[in-house]
Design an enzyme around this catalytic site. Structure first.
Site, PDB file in Angstrom:
ATOM      1  N   ASP A   1      -4.992   0.356   6.519  1.00  0.00           N
ATOM      2  CA  ASP A   1      -4.928  -0.928   5.662  1.00  0.00           C
ATOM      3  C   ASP A   1      -3.442  -1.763   5.906  1.00  0.00           C
ATOM      4  OD1 ASP A   1      -7.561   0.264   5.477  1.00  0.00           O
ATOM      5  OD2 ASP A   1      -7.038   1.497   3.751  1.00  0.00           O
TER       6      ASP A   1
ATOM      7  N   ASN B   1     -19.451  -5.687  -4.956  1.00  0.00           N
ATOM      8  CA  ASN B   1     -19.314  -5.478  -3.662  1.00  0.00           C
ATOM      9  C   ASN B   1     -20.871  -4.993  -3.269  1.00  0.00           C
ATOM     10  OD1 ASN B   1     -19.223  -6.220  -0.584  1.00  0.00           O
ATOM     11  ND2 ASN B   1     -17.524  -4.622  -0.616  1.00  0.00           N
ATOM     12  N   ARG B   2     -21.722  -6.147  -2.323  1.00  0.00           N
ATOM     13  CA  ARG B   2     -23.013  -5.516  -2.202  1.00  0.00           C
ATOM     14  C   ARG B   2     -22.945  -4.838  -0.519  1.00  0.00           C
ATOM     15  NH1 ARG B   2     -28.593  -8.370  -2.915  1.00  0.00           N
ATOM     16  NH2 ARG B   2     -30.565  -6.688  -1.683  1.00  0.00           N
TER      17      ARG B   2
ATOM     18  N   GLY C   1      -8.516   5.055  -3.557  1.00  0.00           N
ATOM     19  CA  GLY C   1      -9.189   5.624  -3.975  1.00  0.00           C
ATOM     20  C   GLY C   1      -9.680   4.977  -5.218  1.00  0.00           C
TER      21      GLY C   1
ATOM     22  N   SER D   1      -3.197   7.601   2.869  1.00  0.00           N
ATOM     23  CA  SER D   1      -3.541   9.285   3.710  1.00  0.00           C
ATOM     24  C   SER D   1      -4.677   8.200   5.111  1.00  0.00           C
ATOM     25  CB  SER D   1      -4.536   9.226   2.791  1.00  0.00           C
ATOM     26  OG  SER D   1      -5.507   9.324   1.511  1.00  0.00           O
TER      27      SER D   1
ATOM     28  N   LYS E   1       0.926  -0.836   0.287  1.00  0.00           N
ATOM     29  CA  LYS E   1      -0.093  -0.572  -0.049  1.00  0.00           C
ATOM     30  C   LYS E   1       0.802   1.070  -0.050  1.00  0.00           C
ATOM     31  CE  LYS E   1      -4.102   1.947   0.651  1.00  0.00           C
ATOM     32  NZ  LYS E   1      -5.029   1.710   0.214  1.00  0.00           N
TER      33      LYS E   1
END
Length: 230
Positions: A61, A182-183, A125, A47, A43
Site C-alpha cells: 500500500d 464504494n460499490r 482498517g 500490516s 502509511k
C-alpha cells in the site's frame, strides 16, 4: 507533543477494512502531485506485508502511495513500521515484539514536513480499529487534526456504520471532508438498495460521493484535488 509544522491535508479512513482506501488515496496523491502540490504521503504502519526476494518486508500500500506522489520521499519515510501478520497493526506488532505507540506514529507522519506541504495519511482498517498499543486510528487522526475522508462499502447495513463513524468524528471535534460510498462487486446486493439517497437525507451537511469499485476513483480524486488546493 509540539511540532513546528502544523499540517494541512487529509486522513483517509473507513468504516471497515477492504474498502479501497489505498486506491483512492493513491489517486488523490497523483492528482495533487500533478497540480504541483508537495504531497507527503504516509502509511505510518502497514500490516500484512509480504517478504520480497531479499527477505525484507514490502509494504504494498505504501509503495503505491509513494509512486503516486512522485517518489518525493523514501519508502522508509512513507511507511516506517512494517508488519507481516495480516492483523490489526496493534495485534501484529504485539505478536512480533515491536513497540508501536501513538507517539511513534505521530512522529512518523510529521517528520520532514514543512509549511505548505499537503499531508495525506492513510489509516489501517476502520476508524475505530486498533492501530497502536495505546490507541486507535481515531486517536492518531485526533492528534494530527486533519479532516477525514471516510470510505464505506456501498452495501446493505452501511448506513449505520457511516452514521456511527460520523458521530465518532464529531465527538472528537474532527472535520469530515467527505464520505465515499464504494460499490464493490456483490452478487447478493439488493436491486433496490440506494444508500446514497438515504445518507444524503440523513447527513445533508456532509459531502457524499459514490464510486463503483475502482471505476470513478480517478475522476473523484481529480475533483477533490482541485477543491483542496484551490
Amino acid at each position: 507533543m509540539n511540532h513546528a509544522w502544523t499540517p494541512t491535508g487529509l486522513f483517509v479512513t473507513a468504516t471497515d477494512t477492504g474498502t479501497g482506501k489505498t486506491t483512492l488515496a493513491s489517486q488523490l496523491a497523483a492528482a495533487l502531485h500533478a497540480r504541483g502540490s508537495c504531497v507527503r504521503v504516509r502509511k505510518p504502519v502497514e500490516s500484512g506485508c509480504a517478504h520480497d526476494e531479499d527477505g525484507n518486508l514490502l509494504p504494498a500500500d505504501a509503495l503505491a502511495l509513494q509512486r503516486a506522489a512522485g517518489e518525493r520521499e523514501s519508502l522508509e519515510a512513507v511507511a516506517p513500521y512494517r508488519l507481516s501478520a495480516a492483523l490489526s497493526p496493534a495485534r501484529a506488532a504485539a505478536l512480533e515484539g515491536i513497540s508501536l505507540t501513538l507517539d511513534k506514529l505521530e512522529r512518523a507522519c510529521l517528520v520532514g514536513g514543512r509549511q505548505g506541504d499537503f499531508l495525506l495519511v492513510e489509516g489501517a482498517g476502520g476508524f475505530y480499529s486498533p492501530l497502536a498499543s495505546d490507541g486507535l486510528n481515531a486517536d492518531l487522526a485526533s492528534r494530527l487534526r486533519l479532516p477525514l475522508l471516510i470510505l464505506a462499502p456501498d452495501r446493505l447495513g452501511v448506513i449505520g456504520h457511516v452514521l456511527l463513524t460520523l458521530e465518532a468524528a464529531a465527538r472528537r471535534g474532527l472535520d469530515v471532508a467527505g464520505v465515499v460510498l464504494n460499490r464493490l462487486p456483490d452478487p447478493e446486493r439488493p436491486a433496490q438498495l440506494d444508500n446514497a439517497t438515504e445518507l444524503s437525507a440523513l447527513t445533508p451537511d456532509t459531502p457524499l460521493y459514490s464510486v463503483a469499485d475502482t471505476d470513478g476513483m480517478a475522476p473523484l480524486a481529480a475533483a477533490l484535488a482541485e477543491h483542496l488546493i484551490r
